[in-house]
Design an enzyme around this catalytic site. Structure first.
Site, PDB file in Angstrom:
ATOM      1  N   ARG A 185     -25.726 -53.198  -1.929  1.00  0.00           N
ATOM      2  CA  ARG A 185     -25.719 -51.838  -2.014  1.00  0.00           C
ATOM      3  C   ARG A 185     -25.432 -50.934  -0.860  1.00  0.00           C
ATOM      4  O   ARG A 185     -26.289 -51.408   0.195  1.00  0.00           O
ATOM      5  CB  ARG A 185     -26.872 -51.275  -2.824  1.00  0.00           C
ATOM      6  N   LYS A 234     -30.881 -47.475   6.115  1.00  0.00           N
ATOM      7  CA  LYS A 234     -32.140 -47.225   5.822  1.00  0.00           C
ATOM      8  C   LYS A 234     -33.027 -47.184   7.205  1.00  0.00           C
ATOM      9  O   LYS A 234     -32.417 -47.563   8.280  1.00  0.00           O
ATOM     10  CB  LYS A 234     -32.871 -48.155   5.033  1.00  0.00           C
TER      11      LYS A 234
HETATM   12  C1  YH5 Z   1     -32.094 -50.187  -3.217  1.00  0.00           C
HETATM   13  O1  YH5 Z   1     -32.391 -50.924  -2.297  1.00  0.00           O
HETATM   14  N1  YH5 Z   1     -32.347 -47.740  -2.479  1.00  0.00           N
HETATM   15  S1  YH5 Z   1     -32.144 -45.179  -2.721  1.00  0.00           S
HETATM   16  C2  YH5 Z   1     -33.169 -43.814   2.779  1.00  0.00           C
HETATM   17  C3  YH5 Z   1     -32.388 -44.011   3.927  1.00  0.00           C
HETATM   18  C4  YH5 Z   1     -31.249 -44.357   3.488  1.00  0.00           C
HETATM   19  C5  YH5 Z   1     -30.725 -44.777   2.188  1.00  0.00           C
HETATM   20  C6  YH5 Z   1     -31.772 -42.701   5.763  1.00  0.00           C
HETATM   21  N2  YH5 Z   1     -31.721 -47.048  -4.557  1.00  0.00           N
HETATM   22  C7  YH5 Z   1     -32.272 -48.823  -3.526  1.00  0.00           C
HETATM   23  O2  YH5 Z   1     -30.443 -45.743  -0.467  1.00  0.00           O
HETATM   24  N3  YH5 Z   1     -31.583 -49.154  -5.633  1.00  0.00           N
HETATM   25  C8  YH5 Z   1     -32.063 -46.466  -3.422  1.00  0.00           C
HETATM   26  O3  YH5 Z   1     -32.619 -43.366   5.054  1.00  0.00           O
HETATM   27  C9  YH5 Z   1     -31.834 -48.345  -4.615  1.00  0.00           C
HETATM   28  N4  YH5 Z   1     -32.182 -51.055  -4.192  1.00  0.00           N
HETATM   29  C10 YH5 Z   1     -31.743 -50.684  -5.447  1.00  0.00           C
HETATM   30  N5  YH5 Z   1     -31.436 -51.355  -6.511  1.00  0.00           N
HETATM   31  C11 YH5 Z   1     -32.704 -45.103  -1.127  1.00  0.00           C
HETATM   32  C12 YH5 Z   1     -31.380 -45.247   0.079  1.00  0.00           C
HETATM   33  C13 YH5 Z   1     -31.804 -44.753   1.194  1.00  0.00           C
HETATM   34  C14 YH5 Z   1     -33.367 -44.261   1.761  1.00  0.00           C
END
Ligand code: YH5
Length: 278
Positions: free
Chosen positions: A255, A220
């Site tokens: 996760r 993230k």
């Molecule tokens: C979460 O924290 N996050 S989707 C932006 C990024 C990288 C990854 C490169 N679903 C979560 O993973 N479900 C998502 O920048 C989730 N907790 C739970 N329970 C976002 C994501 C991401 C966003």
């Protein structure tokens, strides 16, 4: 603590890893949809072999600024993948906020619902209760399209905790057993870097709610910011450090996109954790 995911039981006496399986066009851009399903299933097999306990299948991008996707399209993306991996020795979770998708996904073999909107969509509480699977309730301030514009809190840790307490109550009122509820502070969902750091530094505050905690920090933007604008592919080590800090403070489910590395990291934390004096 144990979660009952239909035919599978998830033992959370030690932290476990949830692998991220995005089934969105930005993650599979070769255009053909048969190959999309095939490569998603292949990635899921790899994650299971790497030690994931849960695979989280998502068909709607919830990244900052992302556009919402329709119900039909979301089902078209996730259902074939869920069906194709239901027999793997992992719990399949569906990352959705839509009641219709929850129902269809659980029929297709999902054993858990992961809702970044914490069952606030109309009909979602009832759908999740009827699916009779564990649910993850996540905190988000605002909506994905605008949530990073100007996130604001008095006390982010207290506000996130109080929000989750309210959503637990709503879920229990809707007939979801308290023992089937997981909570998540929602890193990056309507939060500045400082808000995210305050939450990570004080994750133990969520223990007051007496439910397993899930955290998703992998790749993230907060990691990019800590590393002075590192791109997503340079965020692995920072993500592992964050996962370890979370696990050390009691997080049960991590996760991540990087299953093998995270499994090793949290196994190490768990081994040391057994010798902690309370
Ligand atoms: C979460 O924290 N996050 S989707 C932006 C990024 C990288 C990854 C490169 N679903 C979560 O993973 N479900 C998502 O920048 C989730 N907790 C739970 N329970 C976002 C994501 C991401 C966003």
């Amino acid at each position: 603590m144990k979660l009952v995911c239909r035919d599978k039981v998830l033992d959370l006496s030690a932290p476990v890893v949830m692998g991220v399986l995005n089934v969105t066009p930005d993650s599979f851009s070769d255009g053909g949809r048969v190959i999309d399903v095939v490569s998603a299933i292949s990635r899921a097999r790899d994650m299971a072999a790497e030690g994931a306990a849960i695979i989280d299948v998502g068909g709607e991008s919830t990244r900052p600024g992302a556009q919402p996707v329709g119900t039909e399209e979301e089902m078209r993306r996730v259902l074939p993948v869920i069906e194709g991996i239901a027999d793997l020795p992992v719990v399949v979770s569906v990352d959705t906020r839509k009641p219709e998708v929850m129902r269809a996904a659980c029929k297709a073999g999902a054993g858990m619902i992961n809702d970044v909107f914490a069952l606030r969509a109309p009909g979602a509480l009832r759908a999740a209760a009827e699916c009779a699977v564990p649910v993850c309730l996540m905190h988000m301030q605002g909506e994905p399209q605008t949530m990073q514009n100007a996130p604001e809190y008095g006390d982010v840790v207290g506000e996130v905790r109080d929000f989750l307490a309210g959503r637990i109550d709503a879920a229990v009122d809707a007939g979801i057993p308290r023992t089937q509820i997981v909570i998540d502070p929602g890193f990056g969902f309507g939060k500045s870097l400082e808000h995210n750091l305050q939450l990570l530094a004080n994750l133990g505050s969520l223990s007051a709610l007496a439910r397993p905690v899930l955290v998703g920090i992998s790749r993230k933007a907060m990691l990019g910011a800590i590393l002075s604008n590192a791109p997503a592919e340079r965020r692995l080590e920072a993500g592992l450090a964050a996962a370890c800090l979370a696990a050390w403070q009691g997080a049960s489910i991590l996760r991540t996109h990087d299953v093998r590395q995270t499994v090793d990291a949290v196994r190490t934390v768990a081994s040391v954790g057994k010798y902690r004096r309370h």
